[in-house]
Design a protein around this motif. Structure first.
Motif, PDB file in Angstrom:
ATOM      1  N   ASP A 193      11.131   1.791  -2.609  1.00  0.00           N
ATOM      2  CA  ASP A 193      10.076   1.912  -1.455  1.00  0.00           C
ATOM      3  C   ASP A 193      10.962   2.026   0.074  1.00  0.00           C
ATOM      4  O   ASP A 193      11.801   1.309   0.274  1.00  0.00           O
ATOM      5  CB  ASP A 193       9.120   0.458  -1.158  1.00  0.00           C
ATOM      6  CG  ASP A 193       8.367   0.205  -2.337  1.00  0.00           C
ATOM      7  OD1 ASP A 193       8.131   1.287  -3.136  1.00  0.00           O
ATOM      8  OD2 ASP A 193       7.921  -0.807  -2.780  1.00  0.00           O
ATOM      9  N   VAL A 194      10.063   2.642   0.953  1.00  0.00           N
ATOM     10  CA  VAL A 194      10.379   2.894   2.246  1.00  0.00           C
ATOM     11  C   VAL A 194       9.361   2.536   3.299  1.00  0.00           C
ATOM     12  O   VAL A 194       8.432   3.095   2.867  1.00  0.00           O
ATOM     13  CB  VAL A 194      11.214   4.336   2.637  1.00  0.00           C
ATOM     14  CG1 VAL A 194      11.395   4.542   3.950  1.00  0.00           C
ATOM     15  CG2 VAL A 194      12.250   4.528   1.719  1.00  0.00           C
ATOM     16  N   VAL A 215       1.029  -1.170   0.033  1.00  0.00           N
ATOM     17  CA  VAL A 215       0.200  -0.008   0.220  1.00  0.00           C
ATOM     18  C   VAL A 215       0.967   1.131   0.045  1.00  0.00           C
ATOM     19  O   VAL A 215       1.566   1.476   0.827  1.00  0.00           O
ATOM     20  CB  VAL A 215      -0.807  -0.074   1.166  1.00  0.00           C
ATOM     21  CG1 VAL A 215      -1.909   1.198   1.126  1.00  0.00           C
ATOM     22  CG2 VAL A 215      -2.087  -1.312   1.192  1.00  0.00           C
ATOM     23  N   GLN A 216       0.989   2.094  -1.036  1.00  0.00           N
ATOM     24  CA  GLN A 216       1.566   3.311  -1.257  1.00  0.00           C
ATOM     25  C   GLN A 216       1.032   4.507  -0.590  1.00  0.00           C
ATOM     26  O   GLN A 216      -0.274   4.811  -0.923  1.00  0.00           O
ATOM     27  CB  GLN A 216       1.988   3.455  -2.614  1.00  0.00           C
ATOM     28  CG  GLN A 216       3.000   4.794  -2.807  1.00  0.00           C
ATOM     29  CD  GLN A 216       3.354   4.726  -4.152  1.00  0.00           C
ATOM     30  OE1 GLN A 216       3.473   3.821  -4.866  1.00  0.00           O
ATOM     31  NE2 GLN A 216       3.323   6.150  -4.771  1.00  0.00           N
ATOM     32  N   ARG A 256       6.276   4.439   1.462  1.00  0.00           N
ATOM     33  CA  ARG A 256       6.316   5.582   0.905  1.00  0.00           C
ATOM     34  C   ARG A 256       7.776   5.458  -0.170  1.00  0.00           C
ATOM     35  O   ARG A 256       8.616   5.148   0.302  1.00  0.00           O
ATOM     36  CB  ARG A 256       6.769   6.717   1.884  1.00  0.00           C
ATOM     37  CG  ARG A 256       6.848   8.105   1.273  1.00  0.00           C
ATOM     38  CD  ARG A 256       7.409   9.253   2.519  1.00  0.00           C
ATOM     39  NE  ARG A 256       8.540   9.160   3.072  1.00  0.00           N
ATOM     40  CZ  ARG A 256       8.652   8.444   3.881  1.00  0.00           C
ATOM     41  NH1 ARG A 256       7.698   8.143   5.044  1.00  0.00           N
ATOM     42  NH2 ARG A 256      10.040   8.485   4.584  1.00  0.00           N
ATOM     43  N   VAL A 257       7.331   6.088  -1.424  1.00  0.00           N
ATOM     44  CA  VAL A 257       8.430   6.009  -2.510  1.00  0.00           C
ATOM     45  C   VAL A 257       9.401   7.056  -2.245  1.00  0.00           C
ATOM     46  O   VAL A 257       8.729   8.289  -2.308  1.00  0.00           O
ATOM     47  CB  VAL A 257       7.622   5.778  -3.737  1.00  0.00           C
ATOM     48  CG1 VAL A 257       8.586   6.031  -5.120  1.00  0.00           C
ATOM     49  CG2 VAL A 257       6.625   4.959  -3.836  1.00  0.00           C
ATOM     50  N   GLU A 258      10.506   6.788  -2.294  1.00  0.00           N
ATOM     51  CA  GLU A 258      11.672   7.945  -2.530  1.00  0.00           C
ATOM     52  C   GLU A 258      12.377   7.593  -3.661  1.00  0.00           C
ATOM     53  O   GLU A 258      12.301   6.750  -4.334  1.00  0.00           O
ATOM     54  CB  GLU A 258      12.414   8.092  -1.195  1.00  0.00           C
ATOM     55  CG  GLU A 258      11.469   8.194   0.158  1.00  0.00           C
ATOM     56  CD  GLU A 258      12.321   8.379   1.306  1.00  0.00           C
ATOM     57  OE1 GLU A 258      13.509   8.343   1.412  1.00  0.00           O
ATOM     58  OE2 GLU A 258      11.641   8.657   2.475  1.00  0.00           O
ATOM     59  N   LEU A 259      13.537   8.544  -3.853  1.00  0.00           N
ATOM     60  CA  LEU A 259      14.342   8.386  -4.981  1.00  0.00           C
ATOM     61  C   LEU A 259      15.917   8.441  -4.778  1.00  0.00           C
ATOM     62  O   LEU A 259      15.967   8.942  -3.553  1.00  0.00           O
ATOM     63  CB  LEU A 259      14.248   9.695  -5.953  1.00  0.00           C
ATOM     64  CG  LEU A 259      12.720  10.082  -6.505  1.00  0.00           C
ATOM     65  CD1 LEU A 259      12.688  11.319  -7.348  1.00  0.00           C
ATOM     66  CD2 LEU A 259      12.345   8.685  -7.403  1.00  0.00           C
ATOM     67  N   ASP A 260      16.492   7.356  -5.005  1.00  0.00           N
ATOM     68  CA  ASP A 260      17.692   7.392  -4.809  1.00  0.00           C
ATOM     69  C   ASP A 260      18.475   8.327  -5.449  1.00  0.00           C
ATOM     70  O   ASP A 260      18.301   9.161  -6.049  1.00  0.00           O
ATOM     71  CB  ASP A 260      18.403   5.802  -5.247  1.00  0.00           C
ATOM     72  CG  ASP A 260      18.259   5.471  -6.750  1.00  0.00           C
ATOM     73  OD1 ASP A 260      18.077   6.517  -7.317  1.00  0.00           O
ATOM     74  OD2 ASP A 260      18.389   4.270  -6.897  1.00  0.00           O
ATOM     75  N   LYS A 261      19.862   8.255  -5.396  1.00  0.00           N
ATOM     76  CA  LYS A 261      20.849   9.397  -5.887  1.00  0.00           C
ATOM     77  C   LYS A 261      20.830   9.272  -7.471  1.00  0.00           C
ATOM     78  O   LYS A 261      21.292  10.468  -8.033  1.00  0.00           O
ATOM     79  CB  LYS A 261      22.195   9.439  -5.190  1.00  0.00           C
ATOM     80  CG  LYS A 261      22.896   7.971  -5.733  1.00  0.00           C
ATOM     81  CD  LYS A 261      24.150   7.778  -5.224  1.00  0.00           C
ATOM     82  CE  LYS A 261      24.827   6.161  -5.670  1.00  0.00           C
ATOM     83  NZ  LYS A 261      26.332   6.145  -4.991  1.00  0.00           N
TER      84      LYS A 261
END
Length: 591
Positions: free
Chosen positions: A149-150, A62-63, A138-143
């Motif tokens: 996903d976190v 579930v986002q 929660r969706v985050e972006l890497d470098k």
């Protein structure tokens, strides 16, 4: 949430036997039933929507984010039963949970909680349930700008917003939790553990029970009667046959409640001596349906708080155990409770109102108890009289050590199974109510159905001790003695409250013409004129045996005068046309 194992298999039919020593609750009976969204009677969660993905380490993915979309997503997921065993009660989501550490009762006068509970879903609990049953991310972006996903928990503000709504069309409605099978309004037996869509009830069985046949055989019915009447209840020192009949009616009351849809009276299990078996009788009821044991209080405010608190618990039987000897049960709060289908009061510690269905069996136990005020006509009595100085020394019982025997779940199941056999035999014969039982105010429907059940099984004398119970009405006895003394002193002379009070004041020699029968305050003093007037007005036209208080209002000063009439043995009535016309409370049209 840890889900207990569900019941998997059970005997298809109990043994058809005339031998009451053959235990019907034997064979391969599986473990206790627990909550599950997968059962045949429990609607499973429909496919998810919103931000659900293909799944994660702990459940569906579930986002979430931080905006309104997250509120919509979580609302849809909760309504789609992402969390198993969720229902809606009075517009609020709830979840069925196992109760950890709830040990079984160690004595008949101890609480016997149900194995499951209904928990309102509030923000902290919702966060815990989501963490257990879903992979909330929660969706985050890497470098490098790639999403990943976190795992995260929604904020308390978001969770509170989700739970603020009152409409949950995807959640099954939950009306309550029961600890023993009950008869549905259509006459079928709700006996499968878990959620029942037909009634909205959740059966959290306290014992493992083989299925009861819809139409028991003659052998099963005979064995049930033999065991319950001639073994289980055989050795109690019933004062009259009516006391045994009344108790069997109380045993069946929780089972028949959804079918009869009626209020049930307050019950008093009373004895002349300690160790007569009162607690064993109430324990049998409580062990089968769940029991809460309360301490009696004469303070109506404290009693009201105790009632509100205990109604939040799903236990089906509430017992005020071992009242002080000679206590008078005359609480206005208790009288209100037993005549209302819904109990409303403030939640403890807040100003918010709370409402609970009054679907419990209420009892009190004690020695030489009495009733007063409105409780006298709202009470059913079960009285025991061992008629010996040491009842605890009795021997030769059909079931030795019955006080500990009933604590064994296997024995509880045996009693319950036989009782259900008798109930279903009655329904198979048409479940006809009895036309012969006496009317019982708002409990007449209860009396008619339970009377029909007892008559079908040849158990007579139901409510036949009502006249004896009337002698236990302390309030009625005191008013009758007062009115008889009034009539002896003043005949039919009309007196105001002021004049009447003055006759009760001691003379110069300290003598009391009323012989201590005049009403007093709690501290033993004469009431004020105003208080006395209110008491008298509340008794106008109410017969106390063969005497009744009459009243007339003076048209000039609007004051009220009172007098006592005594019924004539020859005419059967004390009324005359003149007095009927003079008394607005008792006037008869056309006289």
């Amino acid at each position: 949430m840890t889900t207990p194992p569900r019941q998997t298999t059970a005997p298809t039919s109990p043994p058809a036997t005339n031998d009451p020593d053959t235990d019907p609750v034997t064979g391969d009976v599986a473990g206790e039933a627990g909550p599950s969204g997968d059962g045949p009677d429990t609607p499973g969660p429909p496919p998810g929507s919103g931000g659900r993905g293909g799944g994660g380490p702990r459940g569906p993915r579930v986002q979430i984010g931080t905006g309104p979309a997250t509120i919509r997503t979580l609302t849809a997921e909760l309504d789609a039963r992402l969390v198993p065993d969720t229902y809606v009660t009075d517009g609020a989501p709830v979840v069925i949970e196992a109760v950890s550490g709830a040990a079984g009762p160690v004595a008949g006068d101890a609480d016997a909680p149900l194995p499951l509970s209904i928990s309102p879903i509030r923000p902290p609990l919702l966060a815990s349930l989501l963490a257990e049953h879903a992979y909330v991310v929660r969706v985050e972006l890497d470098k490098d700008g790639e999403p990943y996903d976190v795992e995260a928990s929604p904020s308390q503000v978001v969770l509170a917003a989700v739970l603020a709504r009152r409409s949950w069309p995807g959640l099954p409605p939950l009306r309550g939790m029961i600890g023993a099978p009950v008869l549905r309004p259509d006459g079928t037996l709700l006996q499968t553990p878990g959620y029942d869509p037909a009634t909205g009830l959740y059966l959290a069985s306290t014992v493992n029970l083989p299925p009861v046949p819809e139409r028991p055989t003659a052998g099963q019915v005979s064995a049930a009667r033999e065991f319950l009447l001639h073994r289980f209840l055989a050795d109690f020192p019933w004062r009259t046959p009516a006391d045994r009949a009344n108790y069997v009616a109380l045993m069946a009351t929780p089972i028949l409640r959804p079918f009869t849809y009626c209020l049930s009276p307050f019950a008093v299990v009373d004895a002349t001596m300690p160790a007569s078996g009162k607690t064993i009788l109430t324990a049998c009821l409580g062990m089968l349906c769940g029991q809460r044991v309360l301490t009696w209080t004469d303070n109506d405010d404290e009693l009201r708080k105790a009632i509100t608190t205990v109604l939040a618990d799903p236990a089906g039987v509430i017992v005020f155990d071992i009242l002080p000897e000679g206590s008078v049960i005359d609480s206005a709060v208790l009288a209100r409770l037993v005549r209302e289908r819904t109990w409303s009061d403030r939640r403890l510690g807040s100003n918010a109102a709370a409402s609970y269905p009054n679907d419990r069996l209420w009892l009190a136990t004690g020695n030489n108890l009495r009733t007063g005020a409105d409780m006298a006509s709202r009470t059913v009595w079960v009285r025991l009289d061992p008629d010996m100085p040491h009842p605890e020394a009795r021997t030769g019982f059909s079931i030795p050590n019955l006080d500990t025997w009933i604590l064994d779940p296997a024995n509880q199941a045996r009693v319950l199974w036989y009782l259900l056999v008798l109930v279903l035999d009655w329904t198979a014969a048409g479940a006809r109510p009895s036309p012969h039982v006496p009317a019982m105010r708002q409990f007449s429907r209860w009396a008619a159905h339970l009377g029909g059940f007892l008559e079908h099984h040849g158990i007579g004398h139901f409510l036949a001790n009502a006249a004896d119970a009337a002698d236990l009405d302390d309030d009625a006895a005191e008013w009758r003695a007062f009115l008889l003394r009034w009539h002896h002193l003043h005949a039919a002379r009309q007196l105001t409250a002021h004049e009447l009070r003055r006759t009760a004041e001691p003379d110069s020699y300290g003598s009391d013409p009323w012989d201590g029968l005049f009403p007093t305050t709690g501290s033993g003093h004469l009431p004020t004129v105003k208080s006395l007037g209110r008491r008298l007005t509340g008794q106008i036209g109410r017969w106390r045996g063969d005497v009744v208080l009459r009243s007339v209002t003076d048209p000039h000063n609007h004051g009220r005068a009172y007098w006592v009439e005594r019924q004539s043995a020859e005419t059967g009535s004390s009324r005359t046309p003149e007095r009927n016309l003079a008394n607005p409370q008792t006037a008869v049209e056309g006289v």
